[in-house]
Write a protein that holds these residues in place. Sequence first.
Motif, PDB file in Angstrom:
ATOM      1  N   CYS A 165      46.606  53.341  46.582  1.00 28.45           N
ATOM      2  CA  CYS A 165      46.498  51.987  46.044  1.00 28.45           C
ATOM      3  C   CYS A 165      47.878  51.369  46.211  1.00 28.45           C
ATOM      4  N   SER A 166      47.982  50.395  47.090  1.00 33.19           N
ATOM      5  CA  SER A 166      49.284  49.792  47.370  1.00 33.19           C
ATOM      6  C   SER A 166      49.594  48.688  46.367  1.00 33.19           C
ATOM      7  N   THR A 167      50.868  48.378  46.256  1.00 31.20           N
ATOM      8  CA  THR A 167      51.329  47.422  45.251  1.00 31.20           C
ATOM      9  C   THR A 167      51.671  46.091  45.897  1.00 31.20           C
ATOM     10  N   CYS A 168      51.704  45.055  45.088  1.00 32.04           N
ATOM     11  CA  CYS A 168      52.128  43.745  45.571  1.00 32.04           C
ATOM     12  C   CYS A 168      52.828  42.996  44.439  1.00 32.04           C
ATOM     13  N   GLY A 169      53.374  41.834  44.768  1.00 27.73           N
ATOM     14  CA  GLY A 169      54.081  41.053  43.772  1.00 27.73           C
ATOM     15  C   GLY A 169      53.214  40.640  42.606  1.00 27.73           C
ATOM     16  N   THR A 170      51.913  40.508  42.843  1.00 27.55           N
ATOM     17  CA  THR A 170      51.008  40.137  41.760  1.00 27.55           C
ATOM     18  C   THR A 170      50.986  41.213  40.676  1.00 27.55           C
ATOM     19  N   ASP A 171      51.058  42.477  41.083  1.00 27.48           N
ATOM     20  CA  ASP A 171      51.093  43.565  40.095  1.00 27.48           C
ATOM     21  C   ASP A 171      52.310  43.424  39.187  1.00 27.48           C
ATOM     22  N   PRO A 182      42.665  47.039  27.158  1.00 27.19           N
ATOM     23  CA  PRO A 182      43.461  47.678  28.214  1.00 27.19           C
ATOM     24  C   PRO A 182      42.714  47.659  29.543  1.00 27.19           C
ATOM     25  N   ARG A 183      43.456  47.501  30.631  1.00 25.74           N
ATOM     26  CA  ARG A 183      42.857  47.429  31.957  1.00 25.74           C
ATOM     27  C   ARG A 183      43.677  48.239  32.950  1.00 25.74           C
ATOM     28  N   VAL A 184      43.007  49.098  33.709  1.00 22.91           N
ATOM     29  CA  VAL A 184      43.669  49.822  34.796  1.00 22.91           C
ATOM     30  C   VAL A 184      43.997  48.831  35.901  1.00 22.91           C
ATOM     31  N   MET A 185      45.258  48.785  36.318  1.00 27.18           N
ATOM     32  CA  MET A 185      45.717  47.834  37.317  1.00 27.18           C
ATOM     33  C   MET A 185      45.487  48.381  38.736  1.00 27.18           C
ATOM     34  N   GLY A 186      45.768  47.518  39.730  1.00 26.03           N
ATOM     35  CA  GLY A 186      45.721  47.929  41.132  1.00 26.03           C
ATOM     36  C   GLY A 186      44.518  47.399  41.872  1.00 26.03           C
ATOM     37  N   HIS A 187      44.765  46.702  43.011  1.00 24.77           N
ATOM     38  CA  HIS A 187      43.643  46.092  43.724  1.00 24.77           C
ATOM     39  C   HIS A 187      43.677  46.296  45.240  1.00 24.77           C
ATOM     40  N   LEU A 211      51.396  58.604  41.293  1.00 24.33           N
ATOM     41  CA  LEU A 211      50.999  57.710  40.207  1.00 24.33           C
ATOM     42  C   LEU A 211      52.043  57.690  39.096  1.00 24.33           C
ATOM     43  N   ASP A 212      52.702  58.802  38.871  1.00 22.16           N
ATOM     44  CA  ASP A 212      53.762  58.838  37.858  1.00 22.16           C
ATOM     45  C   ASP A 212      54.905  57.879  38.183  1.00 22.16           C
ATOM     46  N   GLY A 213      55.037  57.508  39.439  1.00 27.96           N
ATOM     47  CA  GLY A 213      56.112  56.610  39.851  1.00 27.96           C
ATOM     48  C   GLY A 213      55.690  55.163  39.997  1.00 27.96           C
ATOM     49  N   ALA A 214      54.518  54.809  39.462  1.00 22.29           N
ATOM     50  CA  ALA A 214      54.013  53.449  39.641  1.00 22.29           C
ATOM     51  C   ALA A 214      54.940  52.392  39.042  1.00 22.29           C
ATOM     52  N   LEU A 215      55.489  52.672  37.872  1.00 23.82           N
ATOM     53  CA  LEU A 215      56.399  51.695  37.264  1.00 23.82           C
ATOM     54  C   LEU A 215      57.676  51.557  38.090  1.00 23.82           C
ATOM     55  N   ASP A 216      58.126  52.647  38.700  1.00 22.78           N
ATOM     56  CA  ASP A 216      59.259  52.567  39.616  1.00 22.78           C
ATOM     57  C   ASP A 216      58.896  51.705  40.829  1.00 22.78           C
ATOM     58  N   ALA A 217      57.653  51.809  41.269  1.00 23.68           N
ATOM     59  CA  ALA A 217      57.201  50.995  42.394  1.00 23.68           C
ATOM     60  C   ALA A 217      57.309  49.511  42.065  1.00 23.68           C
ATOM     61  N   PHE A 218      56.929  49.150  40.842  1.00 21.61           N
ATOM     62  CA  PHE A 218      57.035  47.751  40.431  1.00 21.61           C
ATOM     63  C   PHE A 218      58.485  47.285  40.486  1.00 21.61           C
ATOM     64  N   ASP A 219      59.398  48.153  40.068  1.00 19.03           N
ATOM     65  CA  ASP A 219      60.817  47.791  40.101  1.00 19.03           C
ATOM     66  C   ASP A 219      61.298  47.592  41.538  1.00 19.03           C
ATOM     67  N   LYS A 230      56.532  47.518  51.750  1.00 18.36           N
ATOM     68  CA  LYS A 230      55.257  47.845  51.092  1.00 18.36           C
ATOM     69  C   LYS A 230      55.392  49.197  50.393  1.00 18.36           C
ATOM     70  N   VAL A 231      54.994  49.218  49.126  1.00 19.41           N
ATOM     71  CA  VAL A 231      55.026  50.454  48.345  1.00 19.41           C
ATOM     72  C   VAL A 231      53.586  50.861  48.057  1.00 19.41           C
ATOM     73  N   THR A 232      53.237  52.087  48.384  1.00 16.82           N
ATOM     74  CA  THR A 232      51.890  52.560  48.105  1.00 16.82           C
ATOM     75  C   THR A 232      51.935  53.708  47.116  1.00 16.82           C
ATOM     76  N   ILE A 233      50.954  53.733  46.234  1.00 17.78           N
ATOM     77  CA  ILE A 233      50.808  54.790  45.241  1.00 17.78           C
ATOM     78  C   ILE A 233      49.742  55.768  45.714  1.00 17.78           C
ATOM     79  N   GLU A 234      50.064  57.058  45.616  1.00 17.72           N
ATOM     80  CA  GLU A 234      49.135  58.106  46.033  1.00 17.72           C
ATOM     81  C   GLU A 234      48.808  58.973  44.823  1.00 17.72           C
ATOM     82  N   PRO A 235      47.740  58.623  44.083  1.00 18.03           N
ATOM     83  CA  PRO A 235      47.429  59.345  42.832  1.00 18.03           C
ATOM     84  C   PRO A 235      47.158  60.835  43.082  1.00 18.03           C
TER      85      PRO A 235
END
Length: 346
Positions: free
Chosen positions: A34-40, A54-59, A324-332, A341-346
């Motif tokens: 699940c890749s990230t974008c500025g909207t996240d 609560p809502r699980v993010m990522g689109h 997935l543990d690094g998702a918040l780092d991805a946002f940063d 492009k930053v992608t998350i690999e759960p």
Amino acid sequence: MKVLRFHAPGDVRLENVPEPEPGPGDVKIRVRNCSTCGTDVKISRFGHHHIVPPRVMGHEIAGEVVAVGAGVDRWTPGDRVQVIAAIPCGRCGECRRGRRTVCPNQESMGYHYDGGFAEYLVVPAKVLAVGGLHRIPDGLGYAEASVAEPLACALNGQNLARVGAGDDVVVIGSGPIGCLHVRLARARGAARVVLVELNRDRLDRAAALVAPDAAVCAADVDPVDAVLKLTDGRGADVVVTAAASGAAQEQAVQMAARQGRISLFGGLPKDQPVINLDANLVHYRELTIVGANGSSPDHNAEALRLIASGAVPVGDLITHRLPLDGALDAFDLVAAGEAIKVTIEP
């Protein structure tokens, strides 16, 4: 299972929750990327009016089917799939006219339904009903397939702006969407593509990857003057504003050639949505100004084909792969402009 959930602006948490199970017409997938974008990033900081926490993010989602609900016969466990983000209703007047990107009843993954920053995800029956679950072509990786969603948005924008063979195209903004616009314009036969960016480091990083015909740093020179010089005073046939900047939109009109097309691709902040428009330039140059609102299921299918064929390469735009543990780092990383492009690999 582990998920990244939005609870409130500034309150996004990694949590453990029960695995979801598919209902009638649904498909359950194991999320592979699940890749990230500025909207996240914006959602994490400011929320969104369509999100009830609560809502699980990522689109930007790609994964493998692991189970199907009652009545689903086209999909079986093991199928590799990409999921649309924006879900049109398929029934309203706009949808019936083929204008599914402007469906007034549109819903979205990661907003109305739990998204892809999770180990498992249920794809709602509504997605399947509008043809929004796509097979990933053989030989294409999950990470690259996840980038089909932002490429689909770029495809919608360039269709509306009628980007075609022989055009001089300017892309303002060198983030991941800007990079995709550069490559897509090339795939559509643009004669020259110019990349404009305010941040020198970001421009240099992007230009090294996508190799525009010219790279213009708007912090160093007037981008309108630079584009006019590059085009012998004529201006650009198409200008895409792939940045949330009113100044960029105003400059786009000024640098457009006669009968040029301007795509206001990047939306503006809600509290600053108004720009100064020289209506005489629009009138006398016969300019066309278009918006671009996400993508349709058909755009996503076409984006997958463009990536799989090599017409629009995306693999090298994925500069960071995090668990997935690094998702918040991805946002940063995204917020700081330190990645394409930053992608998350759960």
